[in-house]
Design an enzyme around this catalytic site. Structure first.
Site, PDB file in Angstrom:
ATOM      1  N   LYS A 230       2.568  -6.860   3.777  1.00  0.00           N
ATOM      2  CA  LYS A 230       1.429  -6.310   3.069  1.00  0.00           C
ATOM      3  C   LYS A 230       1.766  -6.700   1.552  1.00  0.00           C
ATOM      4  CE  LYS A 230      -1.028  -3.740   6.125  1.00  0.00           C
ATOM      5  NZ  LYS A 230      -1.523  -2.617   6.897  1.00  0.00           N
ATOM      6  N   ARG A 265       3.710  -2.005  13.513  1.00  0.00           N
ATOM      7  CA  ARG A 265       2.731  -3.203  13.670  1.00  0.00           C
ATOM      8  C   ARG A 265       3.362  -4.309  12.821  1.00  0.00           C
ATOM      9  NH1 ARG A 265      -1.721  -5.157  11.297  1.00  0.00           N
ATOM     10  NH2 ARG A 265      -3.470  -5.939  12.760  1.00  0.00           N
TER      11      ARG A 265
HETATM   12  N1  HH2 Z   1      -3.403  -3.156   9.021  1.00  0.00           N
HETATM   13  C1  HH2 Z   1      -4.149  -4.372   9.220  1.00  0.00           C
HETATM   14  C2  HH2 Z   1      -4.853  -4.529  10.283  1.00  0.00           C
HETATM   15  N2  HH2 Z   1      -5.169  -3.385  11.185  1.00  0.00           N
HETATM   16  N3  HH2 Z   1      -4.136  -1.361  12.044  1.00  0.00           N
HETATM   17  C3  HH2 Z   1      -3.593  -0.379  11.975  1.00  0.00           C
HETATM   18  N4  HH2 Z   1      -3.435   0.695  12.893  1.00  0.00           N
HETATM   19  N5  HH2 Z   1      -2.549  -0.055  10.862  1.00  0.00           N
HETATM   20  C4  HH2 Z   1      -2.518  -1.185   9.934  1.00  0.00           C
HETATM   21  O1  HH2 Z   1      -1.818  -0.870   8.966  1.00  0.00           O
HETATM   22  C5  HH2 Z   1      -3.139  -2.495  10.157  1.00  0.00           C
HETATM   23  C6  HH2 Z   1      -4.106  -2.169  11.181  1.00  0.00           C
HETATM   24  C7  HH2 Z   1      -4.117  -5.402   8.366  1.00  0.00           C
HETATM   25  O2  HH2 Z   1      -3.108  -6.250   8.517  1.00  0.00           O
HETATM   26  P1  HH2 Z   1      -3.481  -7.770   9.191  1.00  0.00           P
HETATM   27  O3  HH2 Z   1      -4.188  -7.520  10.651  1.00  0.00           O
HETATM   28  O4  HH2 Z   1      -2.306  -8.474   9.282  1.00  0.00           O
HETATM   29  O5  HH2 Z   1      -4.560  -8.501   8.421  1.00  0.00           O
HETATM   30  P2  HH2 Z   1      -6.284  -8.738   8.514  1.00  0.00           P
HETATM   31  O6  HH2 Z   1      -6.770  -7.205   8.314  1.00  0.00           O
HETATM   32  O7  HH2 Z   1      -6.451  -9.357   7.243  1.00  0.00           O
HETATM   33  O8  HH2 Z   1      -6.504  -9.315   9.652  1.00  0.00           O
END
Ligand code: HH2
Length: 286
Positions: A230, A265
């Site tokens: 992040k 995660r």
């Molecule tokens: N962060 C993201 C998405 N889902 N779910 C939980 N429980 N906790 C988190 O910190 C979290 C999440 C954001 O990251 P990412 O999936 O890599 O990116 P994007 O939302 O751009 O798909």
């Protein structure tokens, strides 16, 4: 809500128990626009291959998402979200029947369709605020649920987020959402809480939450941390390219584990698995 003096760090998924050792949840974004891997695994075949790699590297859960929630992102339609994720859930489980799959959605229709396709866990970044039917769907499915804190919504959440006391406010919010879930029929033993790193938080807010995770652990639910790649890590290290932020991710997760988190995660499974295995061994050594 406090389920007892002892911190809880396991969760039942069917007849399996995840935790208390660190549990890695591999991120599988079936999206064209996610912040670090958008477009990489957009097709079902590429997504299933990526899932297999993460399982082989030690992921115990695969978190399948069909809508980016990165800062500034727009929502997709429920139909499009389900069209992206359901075939991927089905194909992962056809190839790897032992995999534990979570579905990253705040929409009850998508959650229902994914559970129907075999998913085991619902990861709701809105903590049941996005869809009034969600608690009922989770209660009926008796599945584990992840309730995450977010201030505002993805489109605008990073525009000057403010708290009087970020740790207290996030803890109180998660306690209230857990009570809401239980009132809606969700088994308290199935709830995982998550401070929502990067969701309506400045660098200092994220650092305070990671350092004071023990305040969330005290609520009595297992804690999940999603710090992987992040932007706060980029602010500290100067790395603009998200996929280069692996070492910073590992540092954040090892500290979070020391402060009581059990679920992590991550995009980079192997690096985090090895680091957390060492952290676990040190903790056990005395
Ligand atoms: N962060 C993201 C998405 N889902 N779910 C939980 N429980 N906790 C988190 O910190 C979290 C999440 C954001 O990251 P990412 O999936 O890599 O990116 P994007 O939302 O751009 O798909």
């Amino acid at each position: 809500m406090n389920l007892g003096a002892e911190a809880r760090n396991t969760i039942g998924v069917g007849d399996r128990t995840l935790g208390p050792d660190p549990v890695l949840m591999g991120v599988l974004n079936v999206t064209p626009d996610s912040f670090s891997d958008g477009g990489d695994f957009f097709g079902a075949q590429a997504a299933v291959a990526r899932a297999a790699t993460m399982l082989d590297e030690g992921a115990e859960i695969l978190d399948v998402g069909g809508e980016s929630t990165r800062p500034g992102s727009d929502p997709v339609s429920p139909e499009e979200e389900a069209r992206r994720v359901v075939p991927v859930v089905r194909e992962i489980l056809a190839e790897r029947p032992d995999a534990v799959v979570s579905i990253d959605t705040y929409r009850s229709e998508t959650a229902e369709a994914a559970l129907e396709a075999g998913a085991h866990i619902v990861n709701d970044v809105s903590a049941l605020r996005g869809d009034p039917r969600m608690a009922g769907v989770m209660a009926d499915a008796r599945c584990p649920v992840i309730l995450m804190h977010m201030l505002g919504e993805p489109k605008t959440m990073q525009r000057d987020p403010r708290y009087a006391d970020v740790v207290r406010e996030v803890r109180d919010f998660l306690a209230e959402r857990a009570e809401h879930a239980v009132a809606g029929g969700v088994d308290p033993e199935k709830i995982i809480i998550d401070p929502g790193i990067g969701f309506g938080k400045t660098l200092d807010h994220n650092l305070a939450l990671l350092y004071r995770l023990d305040a969330l652990v005290e609520l009595g639910f297992p804690v999940l941390v999603g710090a992987s790649r992040k932007s706060f890590l980029g602010r500290i290290t100067g790395l603009e390219e998200a996929r280069e932020r692996v070492f910073g991710t590992v540092a954040a997760n090892v500290i979070a584990y020391g402060r009581g988190a059990t679920f992590f995660r991550v995009h980079d499974v192997r690096a985090n698995r090895e680091a957390l295995a060492v952290a676990k061994a040190i903790r056990r050594a005395w």
